[in-house]
Write a protein that holds these residues in place. Structure first.
Motif, mmCIF file in Angstrom:
data_model
loop_
_atom_site.group_PDB
_atom_site.id
_atom_site.type_symbol
_atom_site.label_atom_id
_atom_site.label_comp_id
_atom_site.label_asym_id
_atom_site.label_seq_id
_atom_site.Cartn_x
_atom_site.Cartn_y
_atom_site.Cartn_z
ATOM 1 N N ASN A 148 0.831 -1.196 0.000
ATOM 2 C CA ASN A 148 0.000 0.000 0.000
ATOM 3 C C ASN A 148 0.870 1.251 0.000
ATOM 4 O OD1 ASN A 148 -1.457 2.270 1.619
ATOM 5 N ND2 ASN A 148 -3.110 0.956 0.898
ATOM 6 N N ASP A 149 0.674 2.106 -0.992
ATOM 7 C CA ASP A 149 1.524 3.289 -1.132
ATOM 8 C C ASP A 149 1.419 4.237 0.056
ATOM 9 O OD1 ASP A 149 2.327 2.301 -3.534
ATOM 10 O OD2 ASP A 149 1.493 3.910 -4.762
ATOM 11 N N ILE A 150 0.220 4.407 0.594
ATOM 12 C CA ILE A 150 0.027 5.341 1.711
ATOM 13 C C ILE A 150 0.786 4.861 2.943
ATOM 14 C CG2 ILE A 150 -1.659 6.324 3.297
ATOM 15 C CD1 ILE A 150 -3.668 6.361 1.048
ATOM 16 N N MET A 201 -11.068 12.405 3.091
ATOM 17 C CA MET A 201 -11.081 11.114 3.776
ATOM 18 C C MET A 201 -9.769 10.368 3.537
ATOM 19 S SD MET A 201 -12.893 9.260 5.781
ATOM 20 C CE MET A 201 -14.584 9.869 5.548
ATOM 21 N N ILE A 202 -9.263 10.445 2.302
ATOM 22 C CA ILE A 202 -7.985 9.800 1.983
ATOM 23 C C ILE A 202 -6.856 10.439 2.772
ATOM 24 C CG2 ILE A 202 -6.265 9.461 0.152
ATOM 25 C CD1 ILE A 202 -8.583 9.138 -1.804
ATOM 26 N N THR A 203 -6.896 11.780 2.884
ATOM 27 C CA THR A 203 -5.864 12.490 3.645
ATOM 28 C C THR A 203 -5.915 12.100 5.119
ATOM 29 O OG1 THR A 203 -5.962 14.372 2.132
ATOM 30 C CG2 THR A 203 -4.985 14.761 4.305
ATOM 31 N N ALA A 204 -7.132 11.988 5.661
ATOM 32 C CA ALA A 204 -7.267 11.584 7.065
ATOM 33 C C ALA A 204 -6.728 10.175 7.272
ATOM 34 C CB ALA A 204 -8.736 11.669 7.491
ATOM 35 N N VAL A 243 -19.975 17.855 9.675
ATOM 36 C CA VAL A 243 -19.149 18.350 8.583
ATOM 37 C C VAL A 243 -19.164 17.338 7.446
ATOM 38 C CG1 VAL A 243 -16.832 19.037 7.889
ATOM 39 C CG2 VAL A 243 -17.664 19.611 10.173
ATOM 40 N N ASN A 244 -19.370 17.831 6.223
ATOM 41 C CA ASN A 244 -19.336 16.960 5.050
ATOM 42 C C ASN A 244 -17.892 16.789 4.606
ATOM 43 O OD1 ASN A 244 -22.152 16.636 4.875
ATOM 44 N ND2 ASN A 244 -22.356 18.604 3.801
ATOM 45 N N ILE A 245 -17.408 15.572 4.670
ATOM 46 C CA ILE A 245 -16.023 15.263 4.311
ATOM 47 C C ILE A 245 -15.981 14.750 2.883
ATOM 48 C CG2 ILE A 245 -13.969 13.915 4.890
ATOM 49 C CD1 ILE A 245 -14.755 15.983 6.969
#
Length: 304
Positions: free
Chosen positions: A78-80, A266-269, A259-261
């Protein structure tokens, strides 16, 4: 696995291959991504000679084997997770070297840690452009490795930390003495520095403190002044970051309204959470807390 020798025509990837070899039994994630980055650079630089092709094919085979062997290791698949693992490793070495440097504990371990950190930041280019902080750390680490090594080699006393006339050259500020991106990027590794008479804390036989640091051209444009990657990996466990950032109060992140994410947020979180998990693998609680707080702030306010 025995790899074919690296031909001179692929000298630009030698330090990545050496770093990988040193981590084969210490950290397979670092070894994997170091060889993958070496392969990417090597394919671009190759003239398709027999020697080059033999080495590059061997690296490809090894990478495929490792992906199968470590299919359950997210930092390989997984790159992240991989980016978080390498970035945390690079930062840990950087902070260790910076702390020892500022405390005037000069020696081969500081040079090795700075140099390895710079190489690891190079490898992070696999995942895209570096952050502003990573760019500064990369330039600063490479310059400091060359500068301290050169001082010790010449029996001079290095100037600890950022140079006196570069007050803004802190960890997140400008790099010392106006180091240029291209100068820091294009340095090449020469032969191993001699350590026969050099202990971890070197005291020059004839101290000659410098009143002004050498120019970037004097240090970085002379390959004989830059050390090779470390033979023995540093183990800076238990260090404290030199200037830890203030910890925000998590209570302020509690949203008054939902809050609308966005998917990108979401990927950043998720990335911050991966960073935190990687930091905990190294018992680096402070870094884990910082990244969890970043994730919490993003999810609860929609802002970084």
């Amino acid at each position: 696995m025995e790899f074919p020798p690296c031909p001179n025509s692929l000298k630009s990837i030698q330090h990545f291959l050496k770093l990988a070899q040193e981590h084969d039994s210490r950290d397979i994630v670092i070894a994997y991504w170091a060889r993958l980055y070496a392969l990417q650079i090597g394919l671009k630089a190759s003239s398709q000679s027999a020697e080059e092709t033999q080495l590059l094919l061997a690296i490809m085979d090894w990478l495929e084997q490792m992906k199968k062997t470590h299919a359950d290791n997210e930092a390989i698949t997984n790159d992240i997770a991989a980016q978080a693992h390498i970035e945390n490793y690079a930062l840990k070495l950087f902070l260790y070297a910076d702390k020892q440097d500022r405390e005037e504990n000069f020696g081969k371990n500081v040079v090795k840690a700075y140099y390895s950190s710079g190489v690891l930041y190079d490898i992070l280019l696999t995942f895209g452009e570096l952050s502003e902080e990573a760019l500064h750390n990369r330039k600063y680490a490479k310059y400091k490795a060359a500068y301290i090594h050169n001082c010790l080699k010449n029996g001079e006393t290095p100037i600890p930390g950022p140079f006196p006339d570069d007050e803004s050259a802190e960890l997140n500020g400008e790099s010392p003495a106006g180091v240029k991106d291209e100068a820091a990027t294009n340095v090449t590794a020469p032969e191993e520095p001699s350590t026969d008479s050099q202990s971890d804390n070197v005291e020059p036989s004839s101290p000659a403190p410098q009143t002004t640091p050498p120019t970037v051209e004097e240090v970085l444009n002379n390959p004989n002044k830059l050390p090779s990657p470390p033979v023995e990996e540093e183990k800076p466990g238990g260090f404290e970051p030199y200037v830890p950032p203030a910890q925000p109060n998590a209570a302020i992140f509690q949203p008054a309204v939902p809050v609308n994410i966005t998917p990108d947020q979401m990927i950043t979180a998720q990335k911050y959470c991966k960073y935190a998990g990687s930091a905990l693998n190294y018992d680096d609680v402070k870094t884990a807390i910082e990244n969890l707080q970043k994730a919490l702030k993003l999810l609860t306010t929609g802002a970084e």
